[in-house]
Enzyme design. Structure first.
Site, PDB file in Angstrom:
ATOM      1  N   GLU A 273      -1.104   5.304 -11.728  1.00 46.69           N
ATOM      2  CA  GLU A 273      -0.586   4.606 -10.540  1.00 46.69           C
ATOM      3  C   GLU A 273      -1.718   4.111  -9.644  1.00 46.69           C
ATOM      4  O   GLU A 273      -1.772   4.446  -8.459  1.00 46.69           O
ATOM      5  CB  GLU A 273       0.311   5.552  -9.728  1.00 46.69           C
ATOM      6  CG  GLU A 273       1.474   6.151 -10.487  1.00 46.69           C
ATOM      7  CD  GLU A 273       2.220   7.222  -9.670  1.00 46.69           C
ATOM      8  OE1 GLU A 273       1.740   7.595  -8.580  1.00 46.69           O
ATOM      9  OE2 GLU A 273       3.269   7.680 -10.135  1.00 46.69           O
ATOM     10  N   TYR A 315      -8.243   5.145  10.313  1.00 52.77           N
ATOM     11  CA  TYR A 315      -9.096   6.085   9.563  1.00 52.77           C
ATOM     12  C   TYR A 315     -10.570   5.943   9.909  1.00 52.77           C
ATOM     13  O   TYR A 315     -11.410   6.496   9.220  1.00 52.77           O
ATOM     14  CB  TYR A 315      -8.968   5.851   8.052  1.00 52.77           C
ATOM     15  CG  TYR A 315      -7.576   5.658   7.523  1.00 52.77           C
ATOM     16  CD1 TYR A 315      -6.661   6.710   7.507  1.00 52.77           C
ATOM     17  CD2 TYR A 315      -7.175   4.432   7.006  1.00 52.77           C
ATOM     18  CE1 TYR A 315      -5.391   6.533   6.998  1.00 52.77           C
ATOM     19  CE2 TYR A 315      -5.901   4.248   6.495  1.00 52.77           C
ATOM     20  CZ  TYR A 315      -5.012   5.308   6.492  1.00 52.77           C
ATOM     21  OH  TYR A 315      -3.759   5.127   5.989  1.00 52.77           O
ATOM     22  N   CYS A 341      -3.686  -4.882  23.151  1.00 52.52           N
ATOM     23  CA  CYS A 341      -4.008  -4.178  24.392  1.00 52.52           C
ATOM     24  C   CYS A 341      -4.218  -2.687  24.157  1.00 52.52           C
ATOM     25  O   CYS A 341      -3.447  -1.847  24.642  1.00 52.52           O
ATOM     26  CB  CYS A 341      -2.906  -4.415  25.405  1.00 52.52           C
ATOM     27  SG  CYS A 341      -2.744  -6.159  25.731  1.00 52.52           S
TER      28      CYS A 341
HETATM   29  N1  LLP Z   1       0.568   7.238  -6.304  1.00 56.99           N
HETATM   30  C1  LLP Z   1       0.991   7.937  -5.233  1.00 56.99           C
HETATM   31  C2  LLP Z   1       2.056   8.920  -5.406  1.00 56.99           C
HETATM   32  C3  LLP Z   1       0.413   7.694  -3.974  1.00 56.99           C
HETATM   33  O1  LLP Z   1       0.819   8.396  -2.925  1.00 56.99           O
HETATM   34  C4  LLP Z   1      -0.629   6.740  -3.850  1.00 56.99           C
HETATM   35  C5  LLP Z   1      -1.246   6.461  -2.549  1.00 56.99           C
HETATM   36  C6  LLP Z   1      -1.022   6.019  -5.005  1.00 56.99           C
HETATM   37  C7  LLP Z   1      -0.408   6.316  -6.216  1.00 56.99           C
HETATM   38  C8  LLP Z   1      -2.089   4.970  -4.981  1.00 56.99           C
HETATM   39  O2  LLP Z   1      -3.309   5.485  -4.600  1.00 56.99           O
HETATM   40  P1  LLP Z   1      -4.640   4.590  -4.670  1.00 56.99           P
HETATM   41  O3  LLP Z   1      -4.937   4.309  -6.124  1.00 56.99           O
HETATM   42  O4  LLP Z   1      -4.394   3.345  -3.944  1.00 56.99           O
HETATM   43  O5  LLP Z   1      -5.673   5.439  -4.048  1.00 56.99           O
HETATM   44  N2  LLP Z   1      -3.302   3.854   3.639  1.00 56.99           N
HETATM   45  C9  LLP Z   1      -4.406   4.596   3.085  1.00 56.99           C
HETATM   46  C10 LLP Z   1      -4.159   5.021   1.644  1.00 56.99           C
HETATM   47  C11 LLP Z   1      -2.888   5.811   1.458  1.00 56.99           C
HETATM   48  C12 LLP Z   1      -2.643   6.195   0.036  1.00 56.99           C
HETATM   49  C13 LLP Z   1      -1.278   6.756  -0.125  1.00 56.99           C
HETATM   50  N3  LLP Z   1      -0.907   7.052  -1.482  1.00 56.99           N
HETATM   51  C14 LLP Z   1      -5.678   3.769   3.224  1.00 56.99           C
HETATM   52  O6  LLP Z   1      -5.622   2.668   3.750  1.00 56.99           O
HETATM   53  O7  LLP Z   1      -6.753   4.232   2.837  1.00 56.99           O
END
Ligand code: LLP
Length: 419
Positions: A273, A315, A341
């Protein structure tokens, strides 16, 4: 590797001048490169080419239906976490048998929608959720394919907000007790137990935590087998990091090698994923300088704010900022801030950025993942356009919102109409 490069001191996305797109669609806008998206998807997917697998792109990272369709056309699927993302995946034409449904809080309506669609599987996260899936499936008289997300209690060594595989995080079922829920599920009339899933966090820059959690999951799958439960799918989630500044995350090939080595001997289809690693460096946010101010500090005030790109505020994330023209210009230490703002509204804080003046265009790099998808209408700002480039053509894949969009669905009740 990405396709945002300079030619004659002007930034191009593939073969299109970024300034040209800005002239036509206005600013701010998110800009994605088809070649980069494709290359990143293929680099990731091909790392697992020699074993049965499905690369289910995590829609939350970048959920535009054109992007979901692109990955679908490359043989991928979608990892969803809501009914809304399911609707997007369906609208994009993604094969339901390549859709997996993760997330800790699915509602009965969402479960029904996913069962009607015939998705590949639910990644359930609690016994209560299992009971609800059973109840909805019974009512519909169908079988629900279920895997359980286990929490291996492994430290992903990433930002605390995006770490998910520690025992103290809200996600998954503790791996030590998860066998109980499998036993329960096996007895249920409308549940087909199909897999195990695990996702420990995001923006991981080392393979070790992935391998450590996979080792634990492998032991767990052995225990399941001893209990007479065999699984068809192992979902390893996403999480592979990218370079924003000076991080050195493993290449997908190295990640794939490490996973496959640890996986040896397991007879199941691997589900992956990935989100960020595919889209992060394939998208940028283009914004225009409105004003500059100088007191004790230098401020560059641009037309994009924390509602358009939340990551720096949320973050303290680093996104490098580049000038769209004359990249060799002088650098200054400044805050690049938006029109919102709030003091927390910044895209860069006390960073070396190009010395920019009113009307200059700036590119906020590495904004393809969790950029537009986390944007909001805060301060009643219409959400920005999204543009996809392929070779020498650009396509608006999401129109800039209008003021009308802002009040869509809002109503003034009768008692307020009387005066
Ligand atoms: N699968 C599940 C169950 C997840 O919760 C996530 C991300 C992914 C896959 C994908 O993860 P990736 O490959 O993109 O790392 N908003 C935050 C990141 C939150 C990630 C949440 N879950 C940011 O901007 O860094």
């Amino acid at each position: 590797m990405h396709h945002f490069t300079y030619l004659n001191d002007s930034m191009f996305c593939e073969e299109v001048a970024v300034a040209e797109i800005a002239r036509e669609v206005g600013t701010p806008f998110y800009l994605y490169s088809t070649a980069t998206l494709t290359q990143h998807f293929k680099a990731f997917d091909s790392a697992f080419a020699d074993i049965p697998h499905i690369t289910c792109f995590a829609a939350k990272a970048c959920s535009n239906i054109a992007i979901l369709r692109l990955f679908g056309s490359l043989g991928g699927g979608t990892d969803i976490v809501s009914g809304g993302e399911l609707f997007r995946a369906r609208s994009a034409g993604v094969d339901p048998k390549r859709i997996v449904y993760s997330g800790v809080g699915k509602t009965a309506e969402e479960i029904r929608y996913a069962l009607e669609t015939g998705i590949l599987m639910f990644n359930a996260e609690s016994e209560q959720e299992l009971n609800l899936i059973q109840a909805v499936a019974a009512e519909m008289n169908v079988m629900a394919p279920v895997s359980f997300r286990v929490n291996p209690d492994v430290d992903p060594k990433t930002h605390a907000y995006i770490s998910t595989g520690l025992a103290k995080n809200k996600f998954g079922i503790p791996i030590e007790s998860a066998i109980e829920v499998y036993r329960l599920a096996k007895q249920m009339a409308n549940i087909e137990v199909v897999g195990v899933s695990c996702h420990i966090g995001s923006q991981l820059t080392q393979v070790a935590p992935f391998v450590e959690s996979l080792a634990k999951v492998k032991l767990f799958i052995g225990m399941l087998k001893d209990a007479g439960i065999t699984i068809a799918y192992l979902d390893l989630g996403g999480g592979l990091g990218i370079q924003y500044k000076d991080e050195e995350p493993p290449h997908p090939e190295a990640y794939g090698q490490a996973i496959k080595k640890e996986l040896a001997g397991l007879d199941c289809t691997l589900i992956l994923e990935p989100g960020r690693v595919i889209v992060g460096n394939a998208g940028v946010l283009i914004t225009k300088v409105l004003y500059t101010k100088e007191g004790k500090k230098k401020f560059i005030i641009v037309d994009a704010g924390m509602n358009d790109l939340a990551r720096p505020s949320l973050y303290d994330a680093h996104h490098s900022i580049q000038a769209v023209t004359n990249p060799g210009r002088e650098k200054v230490v400044a805050d690049v801030v938006g029109p919102i703002c709030e003091t927390g509204d910044f895209l860069a804080r006390e960073k070396q950025v190009p010395a920019a003046v009113s009307d200059d265009l700036l590119a906020v790099m590495s904004a393809g993942a969790y950029g537009f998808s986390m944007s909001s209408n805060y301060n009643s700002r219409p959400r920005v356009a999204e543009v996809l480039v392929k070779h020498d053509q650009f396509h608006v894949i999401r129109a800039r919102e209008e003021y009308e969009t802002l009040i869509q669905g809002e109503m003034i009740p009768d008692f307020l109409k009387e005066r």
